[in-house]
Enzyme design. Sequence first.
Site, PDB file in Angstrom:
ATOM      1  N   ASP A  12       0.846  -1.196   0.000  1.00 56.69           N
ATOM      2  CA  ASP A  12       0.000   0.000   0.000  1.00 56.69           C
ATOM      3  C   ASP A  12       0.880   1.245   0.000  1.00 56.69           C
ATOM      4  OD1 ASP A  12      -2.378  -1.418  -0.208  1.00 56.69           O
ATOM      5  OD2 ASP A  12      -2.456  -1.761   1.946  1.00 56.69           O
ATOM      6  N   LYS A  34       0.947  -8.084  -2.717  1.00 58.76           N
ATOM      7  CA  LYS A  34      -0.398  -7.689  -3.144  1.00 58.76           C
ATOM      8  C   LYS A  34      -0.349  -6.258  -3.668  1.00 58.76           C
ATOM      9  CE  LYS A  34      -4.027  -6.508  -0.428  1.00 58.76           C
ATOM     10  NZ  LYS A  34      -4.751  -5.396  -1.069  1.00 58.76           N
ATOM     11  N   ASP A  61      -5.031  -6.993  -6.721  1.00 60.33           N
ATOM     12  CA  ASP A  61      -6.290  -6.801  -5.978  1.00 60.33           C
ATOM     13  C   ASP A  61      -7.099  -5.665  -6.601  1.00 60.33           C
ATOM     14  OD1 ASP A  61      -8.219  -7.052  -4.045  1.00 60.33           O
ATOM     15  OD2 ASP A  61      -7.052  -6.098  -2.452  1.00 60.33           O
ATOM     16  N   ILE A  67     -19.848  -6.265 -16.261  1.00 61.95           N
ATOM     17  CA  ILE A  67     -20.540  -7.288 -17.036  1.00 61.95           C
ATOM     18  C   ILE A  67     -19.528  -8.393 -17.396  1.00 61.95           C
ATOM     19  CG2 ILE A  67     -22.283  -5.704 -17.942  1.00 61.95           C
ATOM     20  CD1 ILE A  67     -20.700  -5.682 -20.599  1.00 61.95           C
ATOM     21  N   PRO A  68     -20.032  -9.614 -17.622  1.00 65.85           N
ATOM     22  CA  PRO A  68     -19.128 -10.753 -17.848  1.00 65.85           C
ATOM     23  C   PRO A  68     -18.088 -10.506 -18.936  1.00 65.85           C
ATOM     24  CG  PRO A  68     -21.373 -11.530 -17.510  1.00 65.85           C
ATOM     25  CD  PRO A  68     -21.459 -10.038 -17.542  1.00 65.85           C
ATOM     26  N   ARG A 181      -3.553  -8.940  12.618  1.00 72.53           N
ATOM     27  CA  ARG A 181      -2.667  -8.120  13.436  1.00 72.53           C
ATOM     28  C   ARG A 181      -1.959  -8.990  14.472  1.00 72.53           C
ATOM     29  NH1 ARG A 181      -3.390  -5.242  10.087  1.00 72.53           N
ATOM     30  NH2 ARG A 181      -4.059  -3.091   9.968  1.00 72.53           N
ATOM     31  N   GLN A 190      -8.661  -1.044  10.997  1.00 76.67           N
ATOM     32  CA  GLN A 190      -9.285  -2.371  10.979  1.00 76.67           C
ATOM     33  C   GLN A 190     -10.047  -2.567  12.280  1.00 76.67           C
ATOM     34  OE1 GLN A 190      -9.396  -4.203   8.422  1.00 76.67           O
ATOM     35  NE2 GLN A 190      -7.495  -4.214   7.246  1.00 76.67           N
ATOM     36  N   GLY A 210      -0.469  -5.614   5.786  1.00 81.45           N
ATOM     37  CA  GLY A 210       0.111  -4.394   5.237  1.00 81.45           C
ATOM     38  C   GLY A 210       0.875  -3.619   6.287  1.00 81.45           C
ATOM     39  N   ARG A 211       0.156  -2.742   6.987  1.00 75.25           N
ATOM     40  CA  ARG A 211       0.827  -1.810   7.909  1.00 75.25           C
ATOM     41  C   ARG A 211       1.689  -2.444   8.988  1.00 75.25           C
ATOM     42  NH1 ARG A 211      -4.665   1.451   8.430  1.00 75.25           N
ATOM     43  NH2 ARG A 211      -5.316  -0.679   7.954  1.00 75.25           N
TER      44      ARG A 211
HETATM   45  O1  C5P Z   1      -2.490  -2.478   6.587  1.00 79.85           O
HETATM   46  P1  C5P Z   1      -3.408  -3.660   6.630  1.00 79.85           P
HETATM   47  O2  C5P Z   1      -2.754  -4.912   7.179  1.00 79.85           O
HETATM   48  O3  C5P Z   1      -4.705  -3.341   7.339  1.00 79.85           O
HETATM   49  O4  C5P Z   1      -3.731  -3.931   5.113  1.00 79.85           O
HETATM   50  C1  C5P Z   1      -4.673  -4.872   4.720  1.00 79.85           C
HETATM   51  C2  C5P Z   1      -4.767  -4.896   3.219  1.00 79.85           C
HETATM   52  O5  C5P Z   1      -5.846  -5.743   2.882  1.00 79.85           O
HETATM   53  C3  C5P Z   1      -5.056  -3.547   2.565  1.00 79.85           C
HETATM   54  O6  C5P Z   1      -4.405  -3.553   1.287  1.00 79.85           O
HETATM   55  C4  C5P Z   1      -6.552  -3.557   2.407  1.00 79.85           C
HETATM   56  O7  C5P Z   1      -6.989  -2.796   1.303  1.00 79.85           O
HETATM   57  C5  C5P Z   1      -6.829  -5.030   2.160  1.00 79.85           C
HETATM   58  N1  C5P Z   1      -8.174  -5.467   2.489  1.00 79.85           N
HETATM   59  C6  C5P Z   1      -8.745  -5.327   3.745  1.00 79.85           C
HETATM   60  N2  C5P Z   1     -10.001  -5.761   3.976  1.00 79.85           N
HETATM   61  C7  C5P Z   1     -10.706  -6.318   2.996  1.00 79.85           C
HETATM   62  C8  C5P Z   1     -10.137  -6.486   1.735  1.00 79.85           C
HETATM   63  C9  C5P Z   1      -8.853  -6.036   1.503  1.00 79.85           C
HETATM   64  O8  C5P Z   1      -8.100  -4.838   4.661  1.00 79.85           O
HETATM   65  N3  C5P Z   1     -11.928  -6.745   3.256  1.00 79.85           N
END
Ligand code: C5P
Length: 235
Positions: A12, A34, A61, A67-68, A181, A190, A210-211
């Site tokens: 990200d 990702k 992602d 549409i299909p 986490r 989150q 991510g973070r």
């Molecule tokens: O930083 P963090 O660990 O929260 O990143 C989670 C990643 O997963 C981000 O790229 C976020 O867009 C993605 N994601 C999410 N929840 C979802 C789908 C995708 O956190 N339902």
Amino acid sequence: METRPPIAYALDFKSLDEARASALRVAPAIGMIKVGLELFVHEGPKVVALGREVGLPVFLDLKLHDIPETVERAVAQASGLGARLVTVHASGGRTMLKRAVARAASEGGDLAICAVTVLTSLDDGDLRDIGMAGPANDAAVRLARMAFDEGVRWFVCSPAEVASLRSALGKDAVLVTPGVRPANAALGDQKRVATPEQAVADGASWVVVGRPIRDAEDPLAAARAIGEKIMVGRA
Ligand code: C5P
């Protein structure tokens, strides 16, 4: 790919340079990178080539929902770029899912379709507003079953739904959970989170992180620590 730590590291970042530097740093401790909308919209399709540079599969992602015919054609392009996974919204319907799966197979690369069930940002009230029967957990299982029937084998779901999806779909489903986490990490935005060991014990095949890696003082050590927790969850 399955022998590497089942961590999909969410790149990200806005720029390819930042994404590359971070991916190279943590590559030994993760299994996929990702690429999400921010990086893809800013840098374009060339970001997918980062996978070859760092020696890892790319999880694209893009959460396709159209549409299909349009989704099928976008899937062909994702395959041509060399992505390993591309996300589509299961709510795009059976025909869209079936054609996405068929096109990924006929393109001859190793692209797989990964279905997003219910966005974790939607609660039961949001589902009512858009006319989708809830609660969210039931909607996720319903959509996942439909996608599985149409040949989808990869699914994104929240840690709160992973046990339900695992029991509904069985061992052939590959379940990918964001919202993961480590016990001591900041939650950020989150809300419904699980530790990596809990997500895997509940049935997750892969975790998206991510973070907690990106913002760590030592991102490689942070990724390694998450990999160790996953082994605990699998035991
Ligand atoms: O930083 P963090 O660990 O929260 O990143 C989670 C990643 O997963 C981000 O790229 C976020 O867009 C993605 N994601 C999410 N929840 C979802 C789908 C995708 O956190 N339902």
